[in-house]
Write an enzyme that holds these catalytic residues in place. Sequence first.
Site, short mmCIF file in Angstrom:
data_model
loop_
_atom_site.label_atom_id
_atom_site.label_comp_id
_atom_site.label_asym_id
_atom_site.label_seq_id
_atom_site.Cartn_x
_atom_site.Cartn_y
_atom_site.Cartn_z
N THR A 176 12.90 55.27 23.37
CA THR A 176 14.12 55.31 22.55
C THR A 176 15.02 56.49 22.92
OG1 THR A 176 12.92 54.28 20.74
CG2 THR A 176 14.91 55.48 20.14
N THR A 235 7.29 60.14 18.92
CA THR A 235 6.09 60.46 18.14
C THR A 235 5.14 61.35 18.93
OG1 THR A 235 6.27 58.38 16.95
CG2 THR A 235 4.11 59.44 16.92
N GLU A 243 8.02 50.73 16.72
CA GLU A 243 7.43 49.73 17.64
C GLU A 243 8.12 48.36 17.49
OE1 GLU A 243 3.38 49.99 18.79
OE2 GLU A 243 3.25 52.12 18.28
N THR A 250 11.69 46.84 15.12
CA THR A 250 11.99 46.53 13.72
C THR A 250 11.57 45.09 13.40
OG1 THR A 250 14.15 45.68 14.33
CG2 THR A 250 14.06 48.02 13.74
N1 COS Z 1 5.70 41.31 28.54
C1 COS Z 1 6.07 41.33 29.84
N2 COS Z 1 7.36 41.23 30.24
C2 COS Z 1 8.29 41.11 29.28
C3 COS Z 1 7.97 41.08 27.91
C4 COS Z 1 6.60 41.18 27.55
N3 COS Z 1 6.22 41.16 26.26
N4 COS Z 1 9.09 40.95 27.19
C5 COS Z 1 10.10 40.89 28.07
N5 COS Z 1 9.62 40.99 29.34
C6 COS Z 1 10.37 40.92 30.60
C7 COS Z 1 11.21 39.66 30.62
O1 COS Z 1 10.44 38.57 31.12
C8 COS Z 1 12.34 40.03 31.56
O2 COS Z 1 11.89 39.94 32.89
P1 COS Z 1 12.74 39.10 34.00
O3 COS Z 1 14.06 39.82 34.05
O4 COS Z 1 11.94 39.24 35.24
O5 COS Z 1 12.85 37.72 33.48
C9 COS Z 1 12.56 41.50 31.24
O6 COS Z 1 11.34 41.98 30.66
C10 COS Z 1 13.70 41.72 30.28
O7 COS Z 1 13.40 41.02 29.10
P2 COS Z 1 14.53 40.48 28.11
O8 COS Z 1 15.58 39.77 28.88
O9 COS Z 1 13.86 39.72 27.01
O10 COS Z 1 15.13 41.86 27.56
P3 COS Z 1 16.18 42.16 26.42
O11 COS Z 1 17.07 43.23 26.87
O12 COS Z 1 16.80 40.91 25.91
O13 COS Z 1 15.27 42.86 25.28
C11 COS Z 1 13.83 43.03 23.39
C12 COS Z 1 14.19 42.30 24.68
C13 COS Z 1 14.95 43.05 22.37
C14 COS Z 1 12.67 42.23 22.81
C15 COS Z 1 13.35 44.48 23.71
O14 COS Z 1 14.44 45.28 24.10
C16 COS Z 1 12.64 45.16 22.56
O15 COS Z 1 11.45 44.93 22.32
N6 COS Z 1 13.36 46.04 21.82
C17 COS Z 1 12.75 46.86 20.82
C18 COS Z 1 12.24 48.12 21.43
C19 COS Z 1 11.24 48.78 20.55
O16 COS Z 1 10.29 48.18 20.08
N7 COS Z 1 11.43 50.04 20.32
C20 COS Z 1 10.54 50.78 19.51
C21 COS Z 1 10.47 52.14 20.02
S1 COS Z 1 9.08 52.43 20.93
S2 COS Z 1 7.84 53.09 19.54
#
Ligand code: COS
Length: 386
Positions: A125, A157, A364, A366
């Site tokens: 983040t 964290t 992790e 929302t």
């Molecule tokens: N495992 C493996 N690969 C993954 C995956 C997973 N669970 N999720 C996505 N990917 C891959 C996708 O397949 C894609 O790869 P390709 O470009 O080769 O197809 C790439 O990663 C990008 O994925 P995507 O297009 O889905 O990305 P987005 O920008 O649309 O974002 C979200 C996806 C919104 C789900 C992601 O940004 C997210 O989880 N955000 C929240 C972050 C978070 O949890 N923060 C908390 C702070 S950390 S404590």
Amino acid sequence: MIRDQQTLTFLLDSIARFVREVLVPSEHTVAETDAIPPAIAAQMRELGLFGLTIPEQYGGLELTMEEEVLAAFEIARAAPAFRSLIGTNNGIGSQGILIDGTEAQKQYYLPRLAAGEIISSFALTEPGSGSDAASLRTSAVRDGEFYVINGSKRFITNAPEAGIFTVMARTDPDKRGAGAISAFIVERDTPGLSLGKPDKKMGQQGAHTCDVIFENCRVPAANLIGGKEGVGFKTAMKVLDKGRLHIAAVCVGAAERMLADALRYAMERQQFGQPIAAFQLVQAMLADSKTEIYAARCMVLDAARRRDNQEDVSTEASCCKLFASEMCGRVADRSVQIHGGAGYVSDYAAERFYRDVRLFRIYEGTSQIQQIVIARNMIKAAQGLK
Ligand code: COS
């Protein structure tokens, strides 16, 4: 998957006793002082709690996912700050190295994480990128045998305690999106790395977060996780898939604790000449909480077993995180309600837990991000893409 029931039962009993006899009695002091006493951290090390998930060959206990969630149910019955201290070494701080690291990286870092000699943090983040993680701007530019990292990370964290950070940075600063992101292991004493002031949080006192700032921070190229550029976002997502399941288990444990406290209070507190537990409107709150906790527990165990069977549980992990964290919030609210005025003051744990568990619906990913992950995966599956 349970590997050895006898060993697991012994571990779970030891954790339950430690929670009951050491952690719960010191919760209030930890919250008041915003610090976990070093003696308690030492006991956590002795119990092996920093290395629950790290393979035996690197000095950990190598719990399966099912065993890990069972352990998390127990640990989470104490104030969430305790779980947070061991959470990163078992989860988001170590898993990037474990899942995608080179053998040399694993051998160098994992034994120290398993022993709790160093604490790890996960730095994804940023001030300008939270839910939209792929828009992160921290850069890592190759310079000979080093990468030069610039940027800042937010709400990290365990950063004040951390010895190493898993840092997601853009190795191709001109390229947008996930494909230009790489993951690095950065040691705390690397010149150019500094920390911001500890954040003043709503709850979870004793667990610490702060900014991590990189100013021309030179990191050896050998610390690029897996030695491969451009796959750091995927590493982060894989780490979060597992982390979300773990947090869902933590929500179950915390909700069980809050319900146990609420039930005890309801059976003791007399009004209108009888314990308030005798009143059906109070019983409804107890029963709804019990039912929802049971549902979340079943979901978490099912997803954990599927992960142990090598299934892709990205969807299930998000379902568990979404349901369990929202459930935990409802149980916290009912627990305060059952305690009445006593639930609004700090004499009882209900007030503190109400604030502490609010974070579960945010970090992790929302609840809204979990909904997006679930629905997107459904659509992909219907299109035959997953
Ligand atoms: N495992 C493996 N690969 C993954 C995956 C997973 N669970 N999720 C996505 N990917 C891959 C996708 O397949 C894609 O790869 P390709 O470009 O080769 O197809 C790439 O990663 C990008 O994925 P995507 O297009 O889905 O990305 P987005 O920008 O649309 O974002 C979200 C996806 C919104 C789900 C992601 O940004 C997210 O989880 N955000 C929240 C972050 C978070 O949890 N923060 C908390 C702070 S950390 S404590």
